[in-house]
Design an enzyme around this catalytic site. Structure first.
Site, PDB file in Angstrom:
ATOM      1  CG  ASP A 190      -2.039   0.986   1.143  1.00  0.00           C
ATOM      2  OD1 ASP A 190      -2.303   1.484   0.036  1.00  0.00           O
ATOM      3  OD2 ASP A 190      -2.640   1.288   2.187  1.00  0.00           O
ATOM      4  CG  ASN A 248       2.043   1.335  -5.052  1.00  0.00           C
ATOM      5  OD1 ASN A 248       2.827   1.142  -4.134  1.00  0.00           O
ATOM      6  ND2 ASN A 248       1.659   0.388  -5.883  1.00  0.00           N
ATOM      7  N   GLY A 249       0.115   5.362  -4.411  1.00  0.00           N
ATOM      8  CA  GLY A 249      -0.456   6.657  -4.813  1.00  0.00           C
ATOM      9  C   GLY A 249       0.172   7.792  -4.015  1.00  0.00           C
ATOM     10  CD1 TRP A 258       7.533   6.256  -2.738  1.00  0.00           C
ATOM     11  CD2 TRP A 258       7.087   6.656  -4.901  1.00  0.00           C
ATOM     12  NE1 TRP A 258       8.723   6.263  -3.415  1.00  0.00           N
ATOM     13  CE2 TRP A 258       8.485   6.509  -4.751  1.00  0.00           C
ATOM     14  CE3 TRP A 258       6.575   6.917  -6.183  1.00  0.00           C
ATOM     15  CZ2 TRP A 258       9.368   6.609  -5.826  1.00  0.00           C
ATOM     16  CZ3 TRP A 258       7.460   7.027  -7.247  1.00  0.00           C
ATOM     17  CH2 TRP A 258       8.831   6.871  -7.057  1.00  0.00           C
ATOM     18  CG  HIS A 318       0.176   1.646  -9.347  1.00  0.00           C
ATOM     19  ND1 HIS A 318      -0.060   1.373  -8.025  1.00  0.00           N
ATOM     20  CD2 HIS A 318      -0.947   2.275  -9.803  1.00  0.00           C
ATOM     21  CE1 HIS A 318      -1.272   1.815  -7.686  1.00  0.00           C
ATOM     22  NE2 HIS A 318      -1.823   2.373  -8.763  1.00  0.00           N
ATOM     23  CG  ASN A 341      -7.489  -2.530  -6.062  1.00  0.00           C
ATOM     24  OD1 ASN A 341      -6.561  -3.306  -5.873  1.00  0.00           O
ATOM     25  ND2 ASN A 341      -7.764  -1.570  -5.209  1.00  0.00           N
ATOM     26  NE  ARG A 348      -2.941  -1.531   4.663  1.00  0.00           N
ATOM     27  CZ  ARG A 348      -4.137  -1.613   4.151  1.00  0.00           C
ATOM     28  NH1 ARG A 348      -4.941  -2.546   4.542  1.00  0.00           N
ATOM     29  NH2 ARG A 348      -4.563  -0.758   3.242  1.00  0.00           N
ATOM     30  NE  ARG A 368      -8.018   0.709   5.162  1.00  0.00           N
ATOM     31  CZ  ARG A 368      -7.645   1.986   5.177  1.00  0.00           C
ATOM     32  NH1 ARG A 368      -8.011   2.764   6.178  1.00  0.00           N
ATOM     33  NH2 ARG A 368      -6.908   2.484   4.219  1.00  0.00           N
ATOM     34  CD  GLU A 376       2.255 -12.687  16.214  1.00  0.00           C
ATOM     35  OE1 GLU A 376       2.290 -11.478  16.518  1.00  0.00           O
ATOM     36  OE2 GLU A 376       1.706 -13.547  16.927  1.00  0.00           O
TER      37      GLU A 376
HETATM   38  C1  FPP Z   1      -1.778   0.113  -3.314  1.00  0.00           C
HETATM   39  O1  FPP Z   1      -1.374   1.453  -3.436  1.00  0.00           O
HETATM   40  C2  FPP Z   1      -1.230  -0.716  -4.387  1.00  0.00           C
HETATM   41  C3  FPP Z   1      -1.962  -1.368  -5.324  1.00  0.00           C
HETATM   42  C4  FPP Z   1      -3.433  -1.279  -5.373  1.00  0.00           C
HETATM   43  C5  FPP Z   1      -1.371  -2.154  -6.404  1.00  0.00           C
HETATM   44  C6  FPP Z   1      -0.070  -2.847  -6.131  1.00  0.00           C
HETATM   45  C7  FPP Z   1       0.477  -3.291  -7.411  1.00  0.00           C
HETATM   46  C8  FPP Z   1       1.760  -3.253  -7.816  1.00  0.00           C
HETATM   47  C9  FPP Z   1       2.874  -2.831  -6.958  1.00  0.00           C
HETATM   48  C10 FPP Z   1       2.112  -3.610  -9.213  1.00  0.00           C
HETATM   49  C11 FPP Z   1       1.782  -5.014  -9.692  1.00  0.00           C
HETATM   50  C12 FPP Z   1       2.151  -6.110  -8.777  1.00  0.00           C
HETATM   51  C13 FPP Z   1       2.873  -7.228  -9.065  1.00  0.00           C
HETATM   52  C14 FPP Z   1       2.905  -8.314  -8.034  1.00  0.00           C
HETATM   53  C15 FPP Z   1       3.641  -7.436 -10.280  1.00  0.00           C
HETATM   54  P1  FPP Z   1      -2.478   2.594  -3.563  1.00  0.00           P
HETATM   55  O2  FPP Z   1      -2.600   2.933  -4.994  1.00  0.00           O
HETATM   56  O3  FPP Z   1      -3.745   2.171  -2.896  1.00  0.00           O
HETATM   57  O4  FPP Z   1      -1.768   3.734  -2.750  1.00  0.00           O
HETATM   58  P2  FPP Z   1      -2.445   4.917  -1.912  1.00  0.00           P
HETATM   59  O5  FPP Z   1      -3.202   4.257  -0.779  1.00  0.00           O
HETATM   60  O6  FPP Z   1      -1.269   5.719  -1.440  1.00  0.00           O
HETATM   61  O7  FPP Z   1      -3.328   5.669  -2.859  1.00  0.00           O
END
Ligand code: FPP
Length: 263
Positions: A37, A39-40, A42, A54, A85, A201, A207, A220
């Protein structure tokens, strides 16, 4: 896997080496599951579009998969795409699926080199044909590997998995009186696998987000503020060292030294 084999891959004198030396290889978690979690966030911190988060997250996936295999973790499960998603903008979904296909194509040789078996958990039959095709290649090509099992959770929902398991148990003609927890587990996507010992997480959220609801009953949980694209080998080692300090009681009590016959 041994400490020596792991150290051969870690820069000498690095903080990672110090952490690797703290890991007890006799007490590794058999199954590690990760909710990736942040990515957005970041991307937002860098004034970049969300999809760049991502994209950067793929480097973390690579690092964590290889570190886990080298450590000797038996099963690694990554939550890559939940059923919820699909509510995201189509362009973000498209990028995630493209990244996934590219990851499998580019990383297949690394998976093979590290003896990793690849599998998908979730309602993968609902994914687009081109994605399924790529996944099937990865699954087929790694099927004979005997090392770490790498589960990618795709179009996954914990409640949906339990519903699917119930449907399968009914379809298999299991009589209600014959159904118990062990038997029910045989109908889950993770049939035959030990439950996660450690659930990680990233990004600080407290969560479980509909992830492995049945299987994490006694896991754990380790939450880090680190955002997924920044998560590396060091953080995985930190989580394992922390896990090994936990006192797992599964609802019981810790046997006293006297009860164990200690003087
Ligand atoms: C959550 O960050 C991340 C995801 C919904 C997708 C994770 C997917 C990858 C890293 C790429 C594909 C995976 C593999 C195994 C090749 P978010 O977008 O919810 O972040 P935020 O909560 O900060 O908005």
């Amino acid at each position: 896997m041994s400490l020596e084999q792991l150290l051969a891959w870690i820069p000498p004198g690095s903080p990672d080496e110090t952490l690797a030396r703290q890991v007890n290889f006799e007490q590794l978690p058999a199954h590690v599951a990760i909710i990736m979690d942040g990515n957005g966030r970041w991307a937002a911190q860098r004034h970049l579009p969300r999809v760049e988060g991502h994209r950067a997250g793929i480097d973390s996936v690579r690092d964590v998969v290889e570190t886990s295999a080298r450590l000797g973790i038996q099963i690694l499960t990554l939550y890559a795409f939940s059923m919820e998603n699909w509510k995201r903008p189509p362009s973000e979904i498209h990028t995630l699926m493209t990244l996934l296909k590219r990851y499998i194509r580019l990383e297949l040789s690394t998976l093979l080199k590290n003896n990793i078996r690849f599998q998908v958990i979730g309602r993968h039959e609902e994914l687009a044909p081109d994605v399924r095709h790529e996944l099937e290649i990865g699954i087929r090509q790694t099927a004979a590997n005997s090392g770490m099992l790498f589960n990618i959770a795709l179009n996954y929902g914990g409640r949906a998995e339990i519903v699917d398991a119930a449907r399968r148990a009914i379809a298999a003609g299991i009589a209600p009186e014959d159904l118990d927890e062990q038997r029910f587990g045989d109908f889950l996507y993770t049939a035959g696998q030990p439950d996660p010992d450690l659930l990680i997480r990233t990004s600080g959220e407290m969560r479980v987000s509909n992830f492995l609801l049945w299987q994490i009953a006694y896991s754990e949980i380790w939450v880090t503020e680190t955002l997924w694209p920044d998560f590396r080998r060091r953080h995985l080692l930190e989580s394992i060292v922390a896990y090994q300090k936990r006192d797992r009681r599964y609802g019981g009590i810790k046997p006293s030294p006297v009860a164990l016959g200690a003087k």
